[in-house]
Write an enzyme that holds these catalytic residues in place. Structure first.
Site, PDB file in Angstrom:
ATOM      1  N   CYS A  44      -0.364  19.320 -18.712  1.00 30.42           N
ATOM      2  CA  CYS A  44       0.178  18.128 -19.652  1.00 30.42           C
ATOM      3  C   CYS A  44       0.916  18.626 -20.788  1.00 30.42           C
ATOM      4  CB  CYS A  44      -0.860  17.009 -19.855  1.00 30.42           C
ATOM      5  SG  CYS A  44      -0.286  15.659 -20.751  1.00 30.42           S
ATOM      6  N   GLY A  78       3.007  -5.687   8.853  1.00 30.95           N
ATOM      7  CA  GLY A  78       3.148  -4.187   9.176  1.00 30.95           C
ATOM      8  C   GLY A  78       1.908  -3.247   8.764  1.00 30.95           C
ATOM      9  N   CYS A 126      -1.404  12.032 -16.647  1.00 30.01           N
ATOM     10  CA  CYS A 126      -2.431  13.172 -17.169  1.00 30.01           C
ATOM     11  C   CYS A 126      -3.767  12.788 -17.083  1.00 30.01           C
ATOM     12  CB  CYS A 126      -2.314  13.363 -18.242  1.00 30.01           C
ATOM     13  SG  CYS A 126      -3.525  14.575 -19.116  1.00 30.01           S
ATOM     14  N   GLN A 166       0.794  -1.276  -0.003  1.00 29.82           N
ATOM     15  CA  GLN A 166       0.012  -0.069  -0.132  1.00 29.82           C
ATOM     16  C   GLN A 166       0.784   1.334  -0.029  1.00 29.82           C
ATOM     17  OE1 GLN A 166      -3.442  -0.465   2.809  1.00 29.82           O
ATOM     18  NE2 GLN A 166      -2.051  -2.144   3.860  1.00 29.82           N
ATOM     19  N   ASN A 167       2.247   0.987   0.223  1.00 25.84           N
ATOM     20  CA  ASN A 167       2.941   2.307   0.215  1.00 25.84           C
ATOM     21  C   ASN A 167       3.376   2.585  -1.177  1.00 25.84           C
ATOM     22  OD1 ASN A 167       3.191   1.696   2.851  1.00 25.84           O
ATOM     23  ND2 ASN A 167       5.043   0.635   2.675  1.00 25.84           N
ATOM     24  N   CYS A 194      -1.190  16.744 -24.158  1.00 29.18           N
ATOM     25  CA  CYS A 194      -2.521  17.107 -24.765  1.00 29.18           C
ATOM     26  C   CYS A 194      -2.572  18.659 -24.708  1.00 29.18           C
ATOM     27  CB  CYS A 194      -3.458  16.393 -23.924  1.00 29.18           C
ATOM     28  SG  CYS A 194      -3.726  16.486 -22.113  1.00 29.18           S
ATOM     29  N   GLY A 234      -0.447  -4.356  17.426  1.00 28.53           N
ATOM     30  CA  GLY A 234      -1.836  -3.877  17.611  1.00 28.53           C
ATOM     31  C   GLY A 234      -3.112  -4.590  16.706  1.00 28.53           C
ATOM     32  N   ASP A 277       6.029   4.765  -1.742  1.00 30.56           N
ATOM     33  CA  ASP A 277       7.684   5.126  -1.897  1.00 30.56           C
ATOM     34  C   ASP A 277       8.468   4.693  -2.679  1.00 30.56           C
ATOM     35  OD1 ASP A 277       7.522   3.100  -0.243  1.00 30.56           O
ATOM     36  OD2 ASP A 277       7.601   4.358   1.764  1.00 30.56           O
ATOM     37  N   HIS A 293      -1.679   1.143  -4.426  1.00 28.03           N
ATOM     38  CA  HIS A 293      -2.078   2.515  -4.544  1.00 28.03           C
ATOM     39  C   HIS A 293      -0.971   3.322  -5.424  1.00 28.03           C
ATOM     40  CE1 HIS A 293      -4.249   1.637  -0.467  1.00 28.03           C
ATOM     41  NE2 HIS A 293      -4.921   1.289  -1.468  1.00 28.03           N
TER      42      HIS A 293
HETATM   43 ZN    ZN Z   1      -2.523  15.008 -21.070  1.00 30.18          ZN
END
Ligand code: ZN
Length: 289
Positions: A186, A227, A98, A70-71, A189, A255, A73, A90
Site C-alpha cells: 500500500c 439469473g 489495503c 453478486q457480480n 501506509c 434450474g 464486474d 460482494h
Molecule cells: Zn495501507
C-alpha cells in the site's frame, strides 16, 4: 443435486482462491495478481448483456428500485443503472483496498503500476496481444507461461490447442503463475497488503453492505431474483428477509434455486430474455401472484 455439487458442475475445474489463502503468503498473492494482471484488460472491457440492459431500463421507467448484485464486474453500471441504486454485495474488482489501513484505489491505476513493476510480464502480455487478434489464441499463449512459448503459441504452433480458461473473476490460467511477479505494498501506509475490494470465498460480506441489503430486502414490495440460484447464503437470506417482511418473491432462473419452496412466482427462463421483454413492454404486466 446438493447445491455444492451444482456449483462444481457449473464451473468445472474452478477453484477460486480463498480469503485465507490470499492472506497467507506473498507467493499466493503474487499468483493471484499475476493471473489478474493478464486477464484484466479483457475483463475490464466486457460489455453488459440483455439482462443488465433490461434491468437498467426497468429502473429507468420506475419498475425496479434498487439492484442487489453478486457480480463484481460493474456491468450493471455500464448498462446504465445509476451507481447509487446498485448495491454490489460482494464488492467489485474495479477497486482495491489495503488490508491494514483501509485505503482504497482504482484497479486501472494498479494495473499500470503492476505493468511498471513487472516489465517482463507486461511485455509478454503486449506481445501476445499484438501477435494475434484472436482472443482464444492469446489466452493460450499466456497460459504457456514464457515469452518464447507465448510467441510460438500465438503464432499457431503445435500444442496450441489447449482450451483457454477464464475464471469468473476475470483471471486467466497461467503456467507458473506468480513466479517473480512483484506486487506493491500500500502506498498510503507503506506496507499494507493490497486486495481486490471483493468478498473472496471464506470471507464475510462487508457489514455495511450486509446491513443495507437487509434493509432493502425488508422494505420492498417484491423481490425479483434474476439469473441466480441463490446458493450463496448472503443472497438466499435476502429472499428470506423479503418474505418474512411480507414481500412477494419472484424468481427468473433456469434450474433449481435454493428459494424455490418459498417463491410466489417462478419462470424457468433466461434472465436476459425475460428482462428484455419486461423492459420493452409498454405497460409491465406480471401474472397475478
Ligand atoms: Zn495501507
Amino acid at each position: 443435486m446438493p447445491f455444492k455439487e451444482q456449483a462444481a458442475a457449473r464451473s468445472p475445474g474452478f477453484t477460486p482462491m480463498t480469503h485465507a489463502q490470499f492472506m497467507k503468503s506473498p507467493e499466493n498473492r503474487a499468483r493471484y495478481f499475476h493471473r489478474s494482471f493478464c486477464g484484466w484488460g479483457e475483463f475490464a472491457h466486457a460489455r453488459p448483456n440483455a439482462a443488465h440492459e433490461g434491468l437498467a431500463r426497468l429502473q429507468a421507467n420506475g419498475w425496479v428500485g434498487h439492484l442487489i448484485t453478486q457480480n463484481v464486474d460493474r456491468l450493471h453500471h455500464k448498462a446504465g443503472s445509476p451507481a447509487g441504486r446498485v448495491l454490489e454485495l460482494h464488492g467489485t474488482t474495479h477497486r482495491f483496498v489495503c488490508m491494514t489501513c483501509g485505503a482504497e484505489g482504482c484497479r486501472h491505476e494498479l494495473q499500470e503500476q503492476l505493468a511498471r513493476l513487472n516489465p517482463e510480464a507486461a511485455a509478454l502480455l503486449a506481445s501476445t496481444l499484438a501477435a494475434s487478434g484472436e482472443p482464444g489464441r492469446w489466452r493460450r499463449a499466456l497460459r504457456a507461461g514464457t515469452a518464447a512459448d507465448a510467441r510460438a503459441t500465438a503464432a499457431g504452433a503445435e500444442g496450441a490447442e489447449r482450451v483457454p480458461v477464464r475464471r469468473p473473476d476475470g483471471d486467466v490460467e497461467l503456467v507458473d503463475a506468480g513466479r517473480g511477479f512483484v506486487v506493491p505494498p500500500c502506498s498510503e501506509c507503506g506496507n499494507g497488503i493490497l486486495k481486490p475490494e471483493v468478498t473472496f470465498f471464506g470471507d464475510s460480506v462487508r457489514p455495511d453492505r450486509a446491513e443495507l441489503s437487509r434493509e432493502l430486502a425488508g422494505s420492498c414490495d417484491l423481490l425479483l431474483a434474476a439469473g441466480t440460484s441463490l446458493m450463496v447464503w448472503s443472497a438466499f437470506r435476502l429472499a428470506k428477509a423479503a418474505k418474512e417482511a411480507g414481500a412477494k418473491l419472484a424468481i427468473v432462473c433456469v434450474g433449481d434455486t435454493r428459494a424455490d419452496s418459498i417463491a410466489d412466482w417462478k419462470a424457468e427462463a433466461l434472465a436476459g430474455e425475460v428482462m428484455a421483454r419486461l423492459a420493452s413492454h409498454p405497460r409491465l404486466l406480471l401474472p397475478r401472484i
